[in-house]
Design a protein around this motif. Sequence first.
Motif, PDB file in Angstrom:
ATOM      1  N   GLU A  27    -137.665  -8.156  44.058  1.00 17.44           N
ATOM      2  CA  GLU A  27    -138.080  -7.112  43.113  1.00 17.44           C
ATOM      3  C   GLU A  27    -136.954  -6.774  42.142  1.00 17.44           C
ATOM      4  O   GLU A  27    -137.186  -6.571  40.945  1.00 17.44           O
ATOM      5  CB  GLU A  27    -138.506  -5.855  43.878  1.00 17.44           C
TER       6      GLU A  27
ATOM      7  N   THR B 246    -135.867 -16.353  47.744  1.00 21.51           N
ATOM      8  CA  THR B 246    -137.162 -16.448  48.442  1.00 21.51           C
ATOM      9  C   THR B 246    -137.257 -17.769  49.206  1.00 21.51           C
ATOM     10  O   THR B 246    -137.706 -17.797  50.367  1.00 21.51           O
ATOM     11  CB  THR B 246    -138.336 -16.328  47.430  1.00 21.51           C
ATOM     12  N   THR B 247    -136.814 -18.851  48.569  1.00 17.36           N
ATOM     13  CA  THR B 247    -136.856 -20.161  49.243  1.00 17.36           C
ATOM     14  C   THR B 247    -135.915 -20.174  50.449  1.00 17.36           C
ATOM     15  O   THR B 247    -136.271 -20.674  51.527  1.00 17.36           O
ATOM     16  CB  THR B 247    -136.447 -21.272  48.249  1.00 17.36           C
TER      17      THR B 247
ATOM     18  N   ALA C 200    -144.222  -4.272  42.589  1.00 16.20           N
ATOM     19  CA  ALA C 200    -143.384  -5.222  41.842  1.00 16.20           C
ATOM     20  C   ALA C 200    -143.350  -6.575  42.544  1.00 16.20           C
ATOM     21  O   ALA C 200    -143.386  -7.627  41.888  1.00 16.20           O
ATOM     22  CB  ALA C 200    -141.977  -4.660  41.689  1.00 16.20           C
ATOM     23  N   TYR C 201    -143.297  -6.555  43.871  1.00 14.85           N
ATOM     24  CA  TYR C 201    -143.206  -7.830  44.602  1.00 14.85           C
ATOM     25  C   TYR C 201    -144.429  -8.704  44.322  1.00 14.85           C
ATOM     26  O   TYR C 201    -144.307  -9.927  44.179  1.00 14.85           O
ATOM     27  CB  TYR C 201    -143.060  -7.577  46.100  1.00 14.85           C
TER      28      TYR C 201
ATOM     29  N   MET D 168    -134.238 -15.237  42.060  1.00 11.75           N
ATOM     30  CA  MET D 168    -135.488 -14.856  42.733  1.00 11.75           C
ATOM     31  C   MET D 168    -136.067 -16.051  43.484  1.00 11.75           C
ATOM     32  O   MET D 168    -136.468 -15.943  44.651  1.00 11.75           O
ATOM     33  CB  MET D 168    -136.494 -14.362  41.676  1.00 11.75           C
ATOM     34  N   MET D 169    -136.087 -17.194  42.809  1.00 17.40           N
ATOM     35  CA  MET D 169    -136.594 -18.415  43.443  1.00 17.40           C
ATOM     36  C   MET D 169    -135.704 -18.804  44.621  1.00 17.40           C
ATOM     37  O   MET D 169    -136.196 -19.107  45.719  1.00 17.40           O
ATOM     38  CB  MET D 169    -136.620 -19.553  42.417  1.00 17.40           C
TER      39      MET D 169
ATOM     40  N   THR E 151    -146.231 -15.584  46.856  1.00 11.71           N
ATOM     41  CA  THR E 151    -144.910 -15.559  46.210  1.00 11.71           C
ATOM     42  C   THR E 151    -144.000 -16.622  46.826  1.00 11.71           C
ATOM     43  O   THR E 151    -143.289 -17.341  46.103  1.00 11.71           O
ATOM     44  CB  THR E 151    -144.256 -14.169  46.358  1.00 11.71           C
ATOM     45  N   GLU E 152    -144.025 -16.718  48.148  1.00  8.14           N
ATOM     46  CA  GLU E 152    -143.187 -17.728  48.812  1.00  8.14           C
ATOM     47  C   GLU E 152    -143.609 -19.132  48.399  1.00  8.14           C
ATOM     48  O   GLU E 152    -142.759 -19.997  48.138  1.00  8.14           O
ATOM     49  CB  GLU E 152    -143.297 -17.579  50.329  1.00  8.14           C
TER      50      GLU E 152
ATOM     51  N   PHE F 218    -132.807  -0.598  40.534  1.00  9.76           N
ATOM     52  CA  PHE F 218    -134.114  -1.197  40.242  1.00  9.76           C
ATOM     53  C   PHE F 218    -134.640  -0.684  38.897  1.00  9.76           C
ATOM     54  O   PHE F 218    -135.254  -1.419  38.138  1.00  9.76           O
ATOM     55  CB  PHE F 218    -135.132  -0.826  41.333  1.00  9.76           C
TER      56      PHE F 218
ATOM     57  N   LEU G  74    -134.192 -15.068  37.363  1.00  6.63           N
ATOM     58  CA  LEU G  74    -135.353 -15.867  37.779  1.00  6.63           C
ATOM     59  C   LEU G  74    -134.942 -16.889  38.844  1.00  6.63           C
ATOM     60  O   LEU G  74    -135.610 -17.042  39.886  1.00  6.63           O
ATOM     61  CB  LEU G  74    -135.944 -16.588  36.566  1.00  6.63           C
TER      62      LEU G  74
ATOM     63  N   ALA H  82    -142.308 -19.844  44.985  1.00  8.17           N
ATOM     64  CA  ALA H  82    -140.848 -20.032  44.975  1.00  8.17           C
ATOM     65  C   ALA H  82    -140.472 -21.387  45.576  1.00  8.17           C
ATOM     66  O   ALA H  82    -139.673 -22.143  44.996  1.00  8.17           O
ATOM     67  CB  ALA H  82    -140.168 -18.909  45.760  1.00  8.17           C
TER      68      ALA H  82
ATOM     69  N   PHE I 177    -145.968  -8.961  41.702  1.00  8.66           N
ATOM     70  CA  PHE I 177    -145.842  -9.544  40.358  1.00  8.66           C
ATOM     71  C   PHE I 177    -144.835 -10.702  40.303  1.00  8.66           C
ATOM     72  O   PHE I 177    -144.820 -11.444  39.323  1.00  8.66           O
ATOM     73  CB  PHE I 177    -145.441  -8.470  39.332  1.00  8.66           C
ATOM     74  N   THR I 178    -144.005 -10.845  41.331  1.00  7.52           N
ATOM     75  CA  THR I 178    -143.005 -11.920  41.283  1.00  7.52           C
ATOM     76  C   THR I 178    -143.658 -13.301  41.262  1.00  7.52           C
ATOM     77  O   THR I 178    -143.052 -14.277  40.814  1.00  7.52           O
ATOM     78  CB  THR I 178    -142.037 -11.847  42.491  1.00  7.52           C
TER      79      THR I 178
ATOM     80  N   PHE J 121    -142.750 -20.979  36.170  1.00  7.78           N
ATOM     81  CA  PHE J 121    -141.533 -21.806  36.249  1.00  7.78           C
ATOM     82  C   PHE J 121    -141.846 -23.176  36.847  1.00  7.78           C
ATOM     83  O   PHE J 121    -141.365 -24.205  36.355  1.00  7.78           O
ATOM     84  CB  PHE J 121    -140.482 -21.074  37.080  1.00  7.78           C
TER      85      PHE J 121
ATOM     86  N   VAL K 152    -137.496 -18.357  53.345  1.00  7.52           N
ATOM     87  CA  VAL K 152    -138.542 -19.154  54.013  1.00  7.52           C
ATOM     88  C   VAL K 152    -137.885 -20.228  54.886  1.00  7.52           C
ATOM     89  O   VAL K 152    -138.260 -20.411  56.060  1.00  7.52           O
ATOM     90  CB  VAL K 152    -139.477 -19.810  52.965  1.00  7.52           C
TER      91      VAL K 152
ATOM     92  N   LEU L 195    -143.227  -1.907  37.415  1.00  8.36           N
ATOM     93  CA  LEU L 195    -142.892  -3.331  37.530  1.00  8.36           C
ATOM     94  C   LEU L 195    -141.472  -3.520  38.058  1.00  8.36           C
ATOM     95  O   LEU L 195    -140.887  -4.589  37.942  1.00  8.36           O
ATOM     96  CB  LEU L 195    -143.041  -4.025  36.177  1.00  8.36           C
ATOM     97  N   THR L 196    -140.906  -2.467  38.632  1.00  7.61           N
ATOM     98  CA  THR L 196    -139.580  -2.579  39.261  1.00  7.61           C
ATOM     99  C   THR L 196    -139.727  -2.198  40.731  1.00  7.61           C
ATOM    100  O   THR L 196    -140.780  -1.734  41.155  1.00  7.61           O
ATOM    101  CB  THR L 196    -138.566  -1.620  38.618  1.00  7.61           C
ATOM    102  N   GLY L 197    -138.683  -2.361  41.480  1.00  7.48           N
ATOM    103  CA  GLY L 197    -138.716  -2.024  42.905  1.00  7.48           C
ATOM    104  C   GLY L 197    -138.796  -0.536  43.157  1.00  7.48           C
ATOM    105  O   GLY L 197    -138.822  -0.104  44.312  1.00  7.48           O
TER     106      GLY L 197
ATOM    107  N   PHE M  28    -145.856  -9.448  30.504  1.00  9.59           N
ATOM    108  CA  PHE M  28    -145.684  -8.183  31.215  1.00  9.59           C
ATOM    109  C   PHE M  28    -145.671  -6.989  30.251  1.00  9.59           C
ATOM    110  O   PHE M  28    -146.013  -5.880  30.646  1.00  9.59           O
ATOM    111  CB  PHE M  28    -144.401  -8.218  32.063  1.00  9.59           C
TER     112      PHE M  28
ATOM    113  N   PRO N 164    -143.888 -15.158  37.308  1.00 10.04           N
ATOM    114  CA  PRO N 164    -142.862 -16.047  36.731  1.00 10.04           C
ATOM    115  C   PRO N 164    -142.601 -17.285  37.570  1.00 10.04           C
ATOM    116  O   PRO N 164    -142.288 -18.355  37.009  1.00 10.04           O
ATOM    117  CB  PRO N 164    -141.610 -15.165  36.664  1.00 10.04           C
ATOM    118  N   LEU N 165    -142.773 -17.167  38.893  1.00  6.77           N
ATOM    119  CA  LEU N 165    -142.474 -18.336  39.738  1.00  6.77           C
ATOM    120  C   LEU N 165    -143.482 -19.457  39.509  1.00  6.77           C
ATOM    121  O   LEU N 165    -143.103 -20.639  39.440  1.00  6.77           O
ATOM    122  CB  LEU N 165    -142.421 -17.917  41.210  1.00  6.77           C
TER     123      LEU N 165
ATOM    124  N   PHE O  16    -137.614  -9.784  33.779  1.00  2.60           N
ATOM    125  CA  PHE O  16    -138.573  -9.318  32.776  1.00  2.60           C
ATOM    126  C   PHE O  16    -137.900  -8.470  31.696  1.00  2.60           C
ATOM    127  O   PHE O  16    -137.973  -8.784  30.503  1.00  2.60           O
ATOM    128  CB  PHE O  16    -139.707  -8.539  33.461  1.00  2.60           C
TER     129      PHE O  16
ATOM    130  N   LEU P 257    -136.806  -9.522  39.668  1.00  2.58           N
ATOM    131  CA  LEU P 257    -137.916  -9.462  38.710  1.00  2.58           C
ATOM    132  C   LEU P 257    -137.622  -8.453  37.603  1.00  2.58           C
ATOM    133  O   LEU P 257    -137.885  -8.718  36.429  1.00  2.58           O
ATOM    134  CB  LEU P 257    -139.225  -9.083  39.417  1.00  2.58           C
TER     135      LEU P 257
ATOM    136  N   GLY Q  32    -143.550  -2.935  46.714  1.00  2.00           N
ATOM    137  CA  GLY Q  32    -144.806  -3.636  46.983  1.00  2.00           C
ATOM    138  C   GLY Q  32    -145.496  -4.070  45.708  1.00  2.00           C
ATOM    139  O   GLY Q  32    -145.881  -5.220  45.568  1.00  2.00           O
TER     140      GLY Q  32
END
Lengths: 438, 167
Positions: free
Chosen positions: B54, B32-33, A64-65, B28-29, A251-252, B134, B25, A255, A67-68, A75, B36, A56-58, A291, A71-72, B61, B57, A62
């Motif tokens: 990643e 990513t935003t 881990a990503y 991360m948001m 994921t995008e 990581f 968190l 977010a 899984f992001t 949220f 994009v 669940l880490t980098g 998790f 939480p998003l 977590f 995350l 791939g």
Amino acid sequence: MSVATIGLVSVVGLLALMMLRVPIATALTISSVLGYAAAQGWPVTFRTLASIPYELTGANPGVAYSFTVVPLFIFMGAVASRAQMSSELFAAANALFSGVRGALAAATIGSCAAFSAICGSSIATAATFSRVAIPEMRRYGYDMELATGSVASAGTLGILIPPSLILVIYSLVAEESIKSLFAAAMIPGLLLAVGYILVIAVLARVRPHLMPASPSQPVAARLRALAGTWKLALLFLLAVVGIYLGWFSPTEAAAVASFAAVVIGFASRQLTLRGLWEAGLETVQTTAMLFIIVIGAFIFSRLIVLTQFPAVLAEWVGGAGLSPWVVIAAIVALYLLLGTFLEEVSTLLITVPVLLPLVTSIGFDAIWFGVFVTVMSTVGLISPPVGLTVFVVQSQNPQIPLEKIFRGVIPFLIADVILLIALVAFPALATWLPKVLA
Amino acid sequence: MTASRVRAVVARCVLWLDALAVVALIAMMGVTTADVALRRLVNRPISGVTELAELALGFAFFMAAPGVFARGANITVDMIDQWKPQWSKGLKRLAALLSAVMLAFFAWHMVGPLVDIVEFGDTSADLQIPKVWFMAPAWVGMVLALVVSVVVLLAGEIESAPVEEAS
């Protein structure tokens, strides 16, 4: 002892530990580690299983990503709950149904269905609308069984109408496309919402004393109330429609929609810094809780692969000459049984590694099974003794006895059962839309 | 130090860890935003955004994980509380003990892969971030969760804040 027997003993040990109140994550890990060690010895077990949390880490790009997204999406729902979007939605649904007997109950279903389009959690949906809808229904003299039952039942739409947390987790466990799963759940989700509204319509006809008629609102007022739902429409566009239009990856989308929810919340002065902090806290706590179970489920699935338990099961089913319908009926019975003591995410994480190979081996689609499991989860959410959305409604209305709320959801369970039968009889209800949108 | 003082110190540490997780968190948001937006508007995506997500995350977590054990917020089947309420206290201690054993298993055996990564000096593909960044939050999170579990075992639950379920 054969590896298949070791697998069976481990599953029995897992259930025993869970019944002894050991946390599900701990029960999964300990029973699986012991089973793996019995089959492969301790050195291999340490080497293979102890580093699973790193997945669940980098360290494992791939995985881990993917899984992001969890939480998003949580949220986004947490922010939307605190930004008062539910109140505007309820007002709009109420205006839309005004003039009809049971309008508030129908509005509850409609607004929960719409809120589910931005919130993937049934618990959050039920909690949000307990605060909004139940006081209104009380004020207008609705029967309390109906009022609480409608909120508890409509809350379950949160995990069926995309974006759905259960479907996201299923996609990660089953390695299926989130995009296809969201599309597959769309029609069953809408059908269930319509089914719940039909239940209210039938109750309004046969037991009109449960719900008063409400005065009709003029068309202009209805349009004004509907216009107030633009925030939700925008978030749905970003979170779900954007995925199908090719704007974003899941994921995008999660977010960008979360960010938009925060901006809208602050711009409309409905979200405070404290609210944002609480939403963040709720998200990381929920994510961590989930998790930790996912790590246990990963270890459990390693044991299941090692013991080839699903293959043995599929072979046994094939040898016994059971028809697919009997197998599906047995799976329904299993989920109903597990639903009496286990909550839905844990049920999914424990059963999918074992049952998915079996279900696909008898000709059902993995995407269909994801929707099937989610519909079973909606049943579990309102079935005694562990109906989580019922507990949520009761926790916010402690003066209403639990039995009363469970009695209130019974008519709505009929809609769930009909949907389940329709889904098994017509799998295209789930498989058609993903093909069209592919 | 009294048991209540130990619980208070751990509660404060857990709160700071939760705050770190919330920051991760939001990062991360945000990243990513921003990626994009920059990609869509000016065709200038942020390099290595998946690696940053990643990384976030991992912090979001694993820094929140000790709090789950502190509050006793792990998902459990508690039907036995109704049948045998007199067993509840003992079973809670058994659960805390087994959870501590599980976390000790992870904390001990996760050291090897972490040391290997440090020795080999592996880095991420795009941003060349050392992989230890990581993996370290995962190990630290497990060790802190173990410490918290032992405190819960010896001194009782840290606080009883409700945690939203996720289904």
